[in-house]
Scaffold this active site. Structure first.
Site, PDB file in Angstrom:
ATOM      1  N   ARG A  11      12.197  48.160  44.622  1.00 34.03           N
ATOM      2  CA  ARG A  11      12.184  46.694  44.760  1.00 34.03           C
ATOM      3  C   ARG A  11      11.461  46.085  43.568  1.00 34.03           C
ATOM      4  NH1 ARG A  11       8.294  44.922  47.411  1.00 34.03           N
ATOM      5  NH2 ARG A  11       8.538  46.112  49.328  1.00 34.03           N
ATOM      6  N   TYR A  65      26.700  22.353  41.819  1.00 35.78           N
ATOM      7  CA  TYR A  65      27.374  23.392  42.604  1.00 35.78           C
ATOM      8  C   TYR A  65      26.962  23.213  44.071  1.00 35.78           C
ATOM      9  CZ  TYR A  65      28.443  28.023  44.416  1.00 35.78           C
ATOM     10  OH  TYR A  65      28.925  29.061  45.165  1.00 35.78           O
ATOM     11  N   ASP A 108      21.264  25.794  34.673  1.00 36.35           N
ATOM     12  CA  ASP A 108      22.258  26.718  35.231  1.00 36.35           C
ATOM     13  C   ASP A 108      23.343  26.875  34.167  1.00 36.35           C
ATOM     14  OD1 ASP A 108      24.472  27.843  36.492  1.00 36.35           O
ATOM     15  OD2 ASP A 108      24.087  26.864  38.410  1.00 36.35           O
ATOM     16  N   LYS A 113      29.984  35.421  37.950  1.00 41.59           N
ATOM     17  CA  LYS A 113      31.081  34.760  37.252  1.00 41.59           C
ATOM     18  C   LYS A 113      31.342  35.436  35.902  1.00 41.59           C
ATOM     19  CE  LYS A 113      30.553  32.222  40.907  1.00 41.59           C
ATOM     20  NZ  LYS A 113      29.759  31.004  40.947  1.00 41.59           N
TER      21      LYS A 113
HETATM   22  C1  PLP Z   1      28.742  30.436  41.834  1.00 41.07           C
HETATM   23  C2  PLP Z   1      27.727  29.530  41.293  1.00 41.07           C
HETATM   24  C3  PLP Z   1      26.401  29.538  41.761  1.00 41.07           C
HETATM   25  C4  PLP Z   1      25.950  30.437  42.909  1.00 41.07           C
HETATM   26  O1  PLP Z   1      26.012  31.782  42.549  1.00 41.07           O
HETATM   27  P1  PLP Z   1      26.287  32.975  43.614  1.00 41.07           P
HETATM   28  O2  PLP Z   1      26.309  34.169  42.755  1.00 41.07           O
HETATM   29  O3  PLP Z   1      27.610  32.657  44.269  1.00 41.07           O
HETATM   30  O4  PLP Z   1      25.166  32.929  44.589  1.00 41.07           O
HETATM   31  C5  PLP Z   1      25.481  28.689  41.179  1.00 41.07           C
HETATM   32  N1  PLP Z   1      25.846  27.846  40.182  1.00 41.07           N
HETATM   33  C6  PLP Z   1      27.110  27.800  39.706  1.00 41.07           C
HETATM   34  C7  PLP Z   1      27.440  26.857  38.609  1.00 41.07           C
HETATM   35  C8  PLP Z   1      28.088  28.635  40.241  1.00 41.07           C
HETATM   36  O5  PLP Z   1      29.339  28.571  39.776  1.00 41.07           O
END
Ligand code: PLP
Length: 384
Positions: A51, A103, A175, A200
């Site tokens: 962890r 998001y 982000d 992504k």
């Molecule tokens: C998908 C996404 C998230 C969340 O990420 P997860 O891996 O699904 O928890 C946050 N911000 C953006 C811009 C995203 O496309």
């Protein structure tokens, strides 16, 4: 090896990945272990429990930090687990300024989870500098920016937000999921924290759910690792391995995402059934100049609306694609199509959705890296 001075393609392939000292294996092994044998009490090789740290995860954390020109990285079980870690650095009464175009999952964790712990969130139009300044006060601890935004592809000026955050003695978090470090380097633009849904583009193959944070600020890094270890929302050695492998082609994939994205955007822009195309590469995009200033390309995410704003027409179009797959998520090698108002953004109240421009005839594409001729052919036959 310090990859600080290398370009991003070299970093993508090499950073964080040293040959395994016990075997010479060029690929970091999947250290599928929970614990590590100690020679005497407290006498270990830097690893005591997975962890806290794991060699496969550590290699990935170094890789992502290097890609983002940051000193420290940490990986989490999902993008939202990474955001969870950021907000846990704050205290009750602290205020966060963020955009009204986030998001959906980020909006949900802010309002459904953290608001009840006394953290105050202001959701505003971050393209309006005056509006941002209106909300700054001595309780402001964090400015949280997502750019480009989903699904409207708005662009927020990172350098400007960094200036405002520094004056307010607050942190700027970005982000960077949509742009990736290949197209946008928030740390260089003044961000204190960069977050990724690794799920992504970084992972890139739609086979892992993961999140990451990076920072060059030592105080933030200490908090980040303390919370990662204390809350335990870590990612697995196997998933770390998959993402290390995915990252090796990040630069090549992104080049093709950008090329295909531009061609698809231009094709849709000329199509008689299409009303509007939202893609920051167009000169007519309201934030095109900011995009040009802070991004080195415009990516493969595109939204478009159909003429007549007909919901049924949009829904029936969703089932006609042969190459694009109907699915949530984005950033993988395969092209995806989704209908934001009933899929990714269904949780938003209808009024907020309409205000943000997410009308029922809006369609979002994650343009993959297939042959462009086949993607255009697919759009042509589907739009009929
Ligand atoms: C998908 C996404 C998230 C969340 O990420 P997860 O891996 O699904 O928890 C946050 N911000 C953006 C811009 C995203 O496309």
């Amino acid at each position: 090896m310090n990859y600080k001075y290398f370009r991003i393609g070299t970093k993508a392939i090499h950073a964080g990945v040293e040959p395994d000292p016990s075997t010479g294996a060029i690929m970091t092994p999947i250290f599928q272990t929970s614990t590590y044998v100690q020679e005497g009490v407290g006498n270990h090789k830097g690893y005591a429990y997975s962890r806290t740290s794991n060699p496969t995860r550590n290699a990935l954390e170094k890789s992502i930090a290097a890609l983002e020109s940051a000193k420290y990285g940490a990986c989490f079980g999902s993008g939202l687990a990474a955001i969870d870690c950021v907000i846990k650095m704050l205290n009750p009464g602290d205020e966060v300024i963020t955009s009204n175009d986030l998001y959906g999952g980020t909006y949900r964790i802010f309002t459904n989870i953290f608001a009840k712990y006394g953290i105050i969130f202001h959701f505003i139009d971050m393209n309006d500098e005056e509006e941002v300044l209106n909300y700054v006060n001595d309780k402001t601890r964090l400015i949280w920016v997502e750019t480009p935004t989903n699904p409207m592809m708005n662009i927020i000026d990172i350098a400007l937000m960094s200036k405002i955050a520094k004056q307010a003695n607050a942190w700027l978090g970005v982000d960077n999921t949509f742009a990736t470090p290949y197209l946008q380097q928030p740390i260089e633009l003044g961000a204190d924290i960069v977050m990724h849904s690794v799920t992504k583009y970084l992972g890139g193959h739609s086979d892992v759910v993961m999140g990451a944070l990076v920072t060059s600020n030592e105080i933030i890094a200490k908090e980040m690792y303390r919370i990662q270890n204390s809350s335990g929302a870590i990612t697995s050695p196997m998933d770390s391995f998959l993402v290390l492998r995915g990252i090796k082609t990040l630069h090549v994939r992104m080049q093709r995402h950008c090329e295909n994205g531009e061609k698809v955007a231009c094709y849709l822009n000329e199509h008689p059934k299409v009303e509007n195309v939202f893609w920051p590469g167009f000169k007519s995009h309201p934030n095109h100049l900011i995009a040009k200033k802070q991004m080195s390309g415009f990516g493969g995410m595109i939204s478009f609306s159909l003429k007549g704003e007909n919901r049924d027409e949009a829904l029936s179009l969703m089932t006609k694609f042969k190459v694009f797959s109907l699915a949530e998520s984005l950033g993988g090698v395969e092209s995806l199509v989704c209908h934001p108002s009933t899929m990714t953004h269904a949780a938003l109240p209808e009024k907020d959705r309409k205000e943000a421009g997410i009308i029922d005839s809006l369609i979002r594409l994650s343009v993959g890296i297939e042959d462009i001729e086949d993607l255009i052919f697919d759009l042509e036959q589907a739009l009929g």
